[in-house]
Write an enzyme that holds these catalytic residues in place. Structure first.
Site, PDB file in Angstrom:
ATOM      1  N   THR A  65       0.840  -1.204   0.000  1.00  0.00           N
ATOM      2  CA  THR A  65       0.000   0.000   0.000  1.00  0.00           C
ATOM      3  C   THR A  65       0.870   1.247   0.000  1.00  0.00           C
ATOM      4  O   THR A  65       0.587   2.220  -0.712  1.00  0.00           O
ATOM      5  CB  THR A  65      -0.935   0.007   1.222  1.00  0.00           C
ATOM      6  OG1 THR A  65      -1.703  -1.185   1.213  1.00  0.00           O
ATOM      7  CG2 THR A  65      -1.872   1.196   1.195  1.00  0.00           C
ATOM      8  N   LYS A  86      -7.956  -1.176  -5.013  1.00  0.00           N
ATOM      9  CA  LYS A  86      -7.662  -2.305  -4.123  1.00  0.00           C
ATOM     10  C   LYS A  86      -8.852  -3.244  -4.306  1.00  0.00           C
ATOM     11  O   LYS A  86      -9.848  -3.134  -3.573  1.00  0.00           O
ATOM     12  CB  LYS A  86      -7.549  -1.808  -2.665  1.00  0.00           C
ATOM     13  CG  LYS A  86      -7.387  -2.898  -1.621  1.00  0.00           C
ATOM     14  CD  LYS A  86      -5.971  -3.383  -1.499  1.00  0.00           C
ATOM     15  CE  LYS A  86      -5.859  -4.505  -0.472  1.00  0.00           C
ATOM     16  NZ  LYS A  86      -4.493  -4.993  -0.296  1.00  0.00           N
ATOM     17  N   ASP A 103      -6.169   0.367   3.543  1.00  0.00           N
ATOM     18  CA  ASP A 103      -5.487   0.365   2.246  1.00  0.00           C
ATOM     19  C   ASP A 103      -6.280   1.186   1.234  1.00  0.00           C
ATOM     20  O   ASP A 103      -5.731   2.051   0.530  1.00  0.00           O
ATOM     21  CB  ASP A 103      -5.334  -1.058   1.702  1.00  0.00           C
ATOM     22  CG  ASP A 103      -4.322  -1.866   2.487  1.00  0.00           C
ATOM     23  OD1 ASP A 103      -3.990  -1.459   3.614  1.00  0.00           O
ATOM     24  OD2 ASP A 103      -3.865  -2.908   1.982  1.00  0.00           O
ATOM     25  N   GLU A 164      -3.471  -2.552  -6.410  1.00  0.00           N
ATOM     26  CA  GLU A 164      -2.740  -3.262  -5.352  1.00  0.00           C
ATOM     27  C   GLU A 164      -3.318  -4.656  -5.187  1.00  0.00           C
ATOM     28  O   GLU A 164      -4.536  -4.832  -5.063  1.00  0.00           O
ATOM     29  CB  GLU A 164      -2.843  -2.508  -4.013  1.00  0.00           C
ATOM     30  CG  GLU A 164      -2.006  -3.209  -2.939  1.00  0.00           C
ATOM     31  CD  GLU A 164      -2.250  -2.705  -1.518  1.00  0.00           C
ATOM     32  OE1 GLU A 164      -2.731  -1.583  -1.327  1.00  0.00           O
ATOM     33  OE2 GLU A 164      -1.950  -3.495  -0.591  1.00  0.00           O
ATOM     34  N   GLY A 165      -2.433  -5.642  -5.161  1.00  0.00           N
ATOM     35  CA  GLY A 165      -2.860  -7.017  -4.919  1.00  0.00           C
ATOM     36  C   GLY A 165      -3.222  -7.226  -3.450  1.00  0.00           C
ATOM     37  O   GLY A 165      -3.399  -6.276  -2.677  1.00  0.00           O
ATOM     38  N   GLY A 167      -1.988  -9.465  -0.087  1.00  0.00           N
ATOM     39  CA  GLY A 167      -0.973 -10.366   0.458  1.00  0.00           C
ATOM     40  C   GLY A 167       0.132 -10.620  -0.538  1.00  0.00           C
ATOM     41  O   GLY A 167       0.623  -9.690  -1.193  1.00  0.00           O
ATOM     42  N   ASN A 224      11.866  -2.510   0.399  1.00  0.00           N
ATOM     43  CA  ASN A 224      11.242  -1.694   1.447  1.00  0.00           C
ATOM     44  C   ASN A 224      11.732  -2.167   2.815  1.00  0.00           C
ATOM     45  O   ASN A 224      11.598  -3.349   3.166  1.00  0.00           O
ATOM     46  CB  ASN A 224       9.720  -1.813   1.362  1.00  0.00           C
ATOM     47  CG  ASN A 224       9.031  -0.905   2.357  1.00  0.00           C
ATOM     48  OD1 ASN A 224       9.523   0.182   2.672  1.00  0.00           O
ATOM     49  ND2 ASN A 224       7.901  -1.340   2.864  1.00  0.00           N
ATOM     50  N   PRO A 253      13.670   3.529   2.972  1.00  0.00           N
ATOM     51  CA  PRO A 253      14.147   3.259   4.336  1.00  0.00           C
ATOM     52  C   PRO A 253      12.976   3.165   5.306  1.00  0.00           C
ATOM     53  O   PRO A 253      11.833   3.465   4.950  1.00  0.00           O
ATOM     54  CB  PRO A 253      15.012   4.481   4.653  1.00  0.00           C
ATOM     55  CG  PRO A 253      14.418   5.576   3.836  1.00  0.00           C
ATOM     56  CD  PRO A 253      13.864   4.941   2.587  1.00  0.00           C
ATOM     57  N   LEU A 255      10.645   4.634   7.546  1.00  0.00           N
ATOM     58  CA  LEU A 255      10.242   6.036   7.596  1.00  0.00           C
ATOM     59  C   LEU A 255       9.547   6.340   8.919  1.00  0.00           C
ATOM     60  O   LEU A 255       8.709   5.553   9.383  1.00  0.00           O
ATOM     61  CB  LEU A 255       9.277   6.343   6.446  1.00  0.00           C
ATOM     62  CG  LEU A 255       9.846   6.170   5.027  1.00  0.00           C
ATOM     63  CD1 LEU A 255       8.716   6.181   3.998  1.00  0.00           C
ATOM     64  CD2 LEU A 255      10.858   7.266   4.706  1.00  0.00           C
TER      65      LEU A 255
HETATM   66  N1  LIG Z   1       9.359   1.881   4.900  1.00  0.00           N
HETATM   67  C1  LIG Z   1       8.477   1.918   5.879  1.00  0.00           C
HETATM   68  N2  LIG Z   1       8.692   2.705   6.956  1.00  0.00           N
HETATM   69  C2  LIG Z   1       7.805   2.758   7.979  1.00  0.00           C
HETATM   70  N3  LIG Z   1       6.677   2.049   8.017  1.00  0.00           N
HETATM   71  C3  LIG Z   1       6.403   1.268   6.968  1.00  0.00           C
HETATM   72  C4  LIG Z   1       7.270   1.141   5.838  1.00  0.00           C
HETATM   73  N4  LIG Z   1       6.729   0.285   4.969  1.00  0.00           N
HETATM   74  C5  LIG Z   1       5.575  -0.101   5.494  1.00  0.00           C
HETATM   75  N5  LIG Z   1       5.362   0.473   6.686  1.00  0.00           N
HETATM   76  C6  LIG Z   1       4.205   0.294   7.565  1.00  0.00           C
HETATM   77  O1  LIG Z   1       4.003  -1.108   7.687  1.00  0.00           O
HETATM   78  C7  LIG Z   1       2.613  -1.409   7.645  1.00  0.00           C
HETATM   79  C8  LIG Z   1       2.349  -2.333   6.448  1.00  0.00           C
HETATM   80  O2  LIG Z   1       2.592  -1.615   5.246  1.00  0.00           O
HETATM   81  P1  LIG Z   1       1.553  -1.715   4.064  1.00  0.00           P
HETATM   82  O3  LIG Z   1       0.174  -1.513   4.574  1.00  0.00           O
HETATM   83  O4  LIG Z   1       2.005  -0.820   2.980  1.00  0.00           O
HETATM   84  O5  LIG Z   1       1.754  -3.248   3.674  1.00  0.00           O
HETATM   85  P2  LIG Z   1       0.939  -4.146   2.641  1.00  0.00           P
HETATM   86  O6  LIG Z   1       1.911  -5.055   1.997  1.00  0.00           O
HETATM   87  O7  LIG Z   1       0.146  -3.269   1.771  1.00  0.00           O
HETATM   88  O8  LIG Z   1      -0.011  -4.974   3.617  1.00  0.00           O
HETATM   89  P3  LIG Z   1      -1.338  -5.809   3.217  1.00  0.00           P
HETATM   90  O9  LIG Z   1      -0.870  -7.157   2.812  1.00  0.00           O
HETATM   91  O10 LIG Z   1      -2.126  -5.806   4.503  1.00  0.00           O
HETATM   92  O11 LIG Z   1      -2.044  -5.074   2.113  1.00  0.00           O
HETATM   93  C9  LIG Z   1       1.879  -0.075   7.539  1.00  0.00           C
HETATM   94  O12 LIG Z   1       1.523   0.351   8.838  1.00  0.00           O
HETATM   95  C10 LIG Z   1       2.932   0.858   6.952  1.00  0.00           C
HETATM   96  O13 LIG Z   1       2.736   2.212   7.316  1.00  0.00           O
HETATM   97 MG   LIG Z   2      -1.920  -3.169   1.577  1.00  0.00          MG
END
Ligand SMILES: Nc1ncnc2c1ncn2[C@@H]1O[C@H](COP(=O)(O)OP(=O)(O)OP(=O)(O)O)[C@@H](O)[C@H]1O
Ligand SMILES: [Mg+2]
Length: 282
Positions: A65, A86, A103, A164-165, A167, A224, A253, A255
């Site tokens: 996401t 999504k 998401d 966005e896929g 998982g 990531n 990085p 964040l």
């Molecule tokens: N580089 C990063 N720095 C800080 N936090 C991050 C980073 N990458 C992801 N996160 C945090 O980790 C969590 C998961 O990220 P994200 O929702 O983008 O994953 P996802 O792969 O889309 O998950 P899902 O499979 O549930 O869709 C979120 O709370 C996001 O803010």
């Molecule tokens: Mg997601």
């Protein structure tokens, strides 16, 4: 929802016949036949080349996401109409009388095209579980047709779509259809988000194999940093650069504020096929 546009999913009676050599071997369907050839929905609609992509990841919770939002943010900065999708979201709550999913909300916030949520997320499921399980709990069967039709509606209203896929790449959506089938039927270039943690090399390489096996193109990957400090992170990235056969588009990085804008600073998408040149109309 209109169904009379070229390329919109046809009723089964009108589906194209699959021909191998001189032999008619079957009828292509948009669901329940994952072994059939991809259905290039947008290309079939006769639209000019445009940037759209399917964002997958090495796992759940690894940044799909965040990256999808960063891509949308970058598209908006290029001055194009960009919309996120999504298609299947598992884990929703009711706020202010409407269903919300984190998401879906983040993608909406990063894009600049307003579409009904019934199109951007045709399957908004309450339970935060594997999609086919969450769907079964609601007596719902996830089907490709509404998703593909919604994609076409969104694509018709925008210049770029980021899907966005759910998982990882091969998450079941029903008994005969998974997210890899969905990506195949959307026929979109794929961007892989690799969550940097122990085990990600194999997950990434297996995902790349699965993408290629569907006849799809992995156009790039993004590392990531989901963990604050991963041991040998550089070495893991180097190992994947050597083996993945697709460009590294960026390394995000850990964040403090994981926003679309912050993540977008670390990705370079300019080399992607059909990436828009800057428009000055915004
Ligand atoms: N580089 C990063 N720095 C800080 N936090 C991050 C980073 N990458 C992801 N996160 C945090 O980790 C969590 C998961 O990220 P994200 O929702 O983008 O994953 P996802 O792969 O889309 O998950 P899902 O499979 O549930 O869709 C979120 O709370 C996001 O803010
Ligand atoms: Mg997601």
């Amino acid at each position: 929802m209109s169904t009379d546009k070229p390329g919109v999913i046809a009723p089964k009676a009108d589906l194209p016949t699959v021909v191998v050599g001189e032999s008619v071997v079957g009828v292509a369907v948009v669901d329940h036949e994952p072994q059939t050839a991809p259905q290039p929905v947008a290309a079939a609609a006769g639209w000019p080349p445009r940037f759209s992509c399917f964002v997958t990841g090495t796992d759940t919770e690894i940044g799909k996401t965040l990256v999808s939002s960063a891509i949308l943010h970058s598209l908006v900065r290029q001055g194009v109409r960009a919309c996120g999708m999504k298609p299947v979201a598992a884990g929703a709550e009711i706020r202010d009388g409407a269903l919300h999913n984190d998401d879906a909300d983040m993608l909406i916030g990063a894009g600049n095209v307003t579409m009904p949520q019934s199109l951007t997320t045709p399957y908004m499921l309450m339970e935060p579980a594997a999609p086919h399980i969450a769907a079964a709990l609601e007596g719902v069967t996830i089907d490709a047709v509404p998703i593909l039709a919604a994609y076409l509606e969104i694509a018709a209203a925008s210049d770029a779509v980021v899907v966005e896929g759910v998982g990882g790449f091969c998450v079941p959506l029903n008994d005969h259809f998974d997210t890899a089938d969905l990506a195949q039927q959307l026929d979109l270039p794929v961007i892989l988000v690799v969550g940097l943690r122990l085990g990600c090399i194999s997950h990434a390489l297996l995902t790349a194999e699965a993408i290629a096996a569907r006849g799809l193109t992995l156009v790039g990957w993004i590392a990531n940093e989901v963990q604050a400090e991963m041991a040998f992170a550089d070495e893991n990235v180097a190992a994947l650069q050597q083996r993945l056969g697709a460009p590294l588009l960026g390394r995000i990085p850990r964040l403090a504020q994981p926003t679309a804008a912050a993540a977008a600073e670390y990705v370079n998408l300019a080399g992607l096929p059909n990436w828009p040149t800057r428009r000055n109309n915004q």
